[in-house]
Design an enzyme around this catalytic site. Structure first.
Site: not given
Length: 289
Positions: A64-65, A93, A168, A243
């Site tokens: 998901l975003p 992420t 990450k 992001k």
């Protein structure tokens, strides 16, 4: 195994297809009709709501975003709706705090959960060669491996819940730094009369070796094939890199960590995105040089 897959975008679509290829039954959901149609073509069963998709499954995988959406989907439509004892694997992420909060809420409701963000991009998602960085208990990781392996070249247990997100953000901060450095070196070589292909041949076999140069060369027609050879379309969007960098900067501030190169890389990608380049691959920062 019955697996619900929530989020069938550029990454999730290929990941879900690889689970089907591995013999799993995949119950898929996405807000986009086009994504659902493609999933059906890849052998997934599709559903109109998350709640329908998670009924009777052994595991739920999400891609998901952002953290707010992850929290909303799990709290409203997954926790308490999926079968008791199901395993949750969030491959999005997101920020570490949200990953841990959602995981603790799942645990309190009787589920196991791991955060399992990925590295590798769209080609690896389609090819089943992603690297998964997994945060969670030893028991949850052992269960997660059999779900993740059909989509992966490597599944690595990073540590406790939230550790996957830490890995990450650190990895992608490093990626941004060496991508910018690679672009600068290629441009500097050319501006001083050295053919970029020759520089690639030299540096890719010397101490300048790095993934951005050797495997994802950001200059068109030079070195390894990459989105640079396709007008910087596809690959890993600059908006997504920004992001991830902002997540890393927020975590650095919270932890009191000094990341001057990370801060500079963030500023460069902020300016690049503000100039309207967010949809281009992150290697397109080469164009600014």
């Amino acid at each position: 195994m019955n697996i619900a897959f929530i989020g069938l975008g550029n990454m999730g679509g290929g990941m879900a297809a690889n689970l089907v290829k591995a013999g799993h039954t995949v119950r898929a959901f996405d807000l986009a009709a086009e994504a659902l149609e493609k999933a059906r073509g890849n052998g997934c069963e599709t559903f109109g709501t998350v709640r329908e998709a998670v009924q009777g499954v052994d595991a739920v995988v999400s891609m998901l975003p952002n953290g707010a959406i992850v929290k909303s989907v799990y709290s409203a439509d997954v926790i308490g709706q999926a079968s008791a004892g199901a395993l949750f694997l969030d491959c999005s992420t997101i920020d570490v705090a949200t990953a841990r909060e959602v995981g603790e809420a799942a645990k309190a409701a009787g589920y196991e959960m791991v955060d399992a963000p990925v590295s590798g991009g769209i080609a690896a998602a389609n090819g089943g060669t992603l690297t998964f960085m997994v945060g969670g208990s030893d028991e949850a990781f052992a269960r997660a491996q059999q779900v993740l392996e059909p989509m992966a070249k490597a599944v690595i247990h990073a540590g406790a819940l939230g550790s996957g997100q830490v890995a990450k953000m650190c990895n992608n901060m490093l990626l941004a730094i060496h991508m910018i450095g690679t672009c600068e070196a290629l441009a500097l070589a050319e501006k001083n009369g050295l053919d970029m292909q020759k520089f690639y041949e030299i540096s890719s076999k010397s101490t300048g070796y790095n993934w951005s140069l050797n495997d994802y060369t950001p200059a068109p027609g030079i070195g390894a094939a990459s989105p640079a050879d396709n007008g910087y379309q596809g690959g890993f969007a600059s908006a997504l890199m920004l992001k991830d960098l902002r997540l890393a900067m927020a975590a650095a501030e919270a932890a009191g960590a000094k990341v001057p190169l990370g801060q500079h890389a963030t500023a460069i990608y902020e300016a690049f995105n503000e100039a309207g380049n967010g949809g281009k691959d992150f290697g397109a920062v080469f164009m600014t040089l």
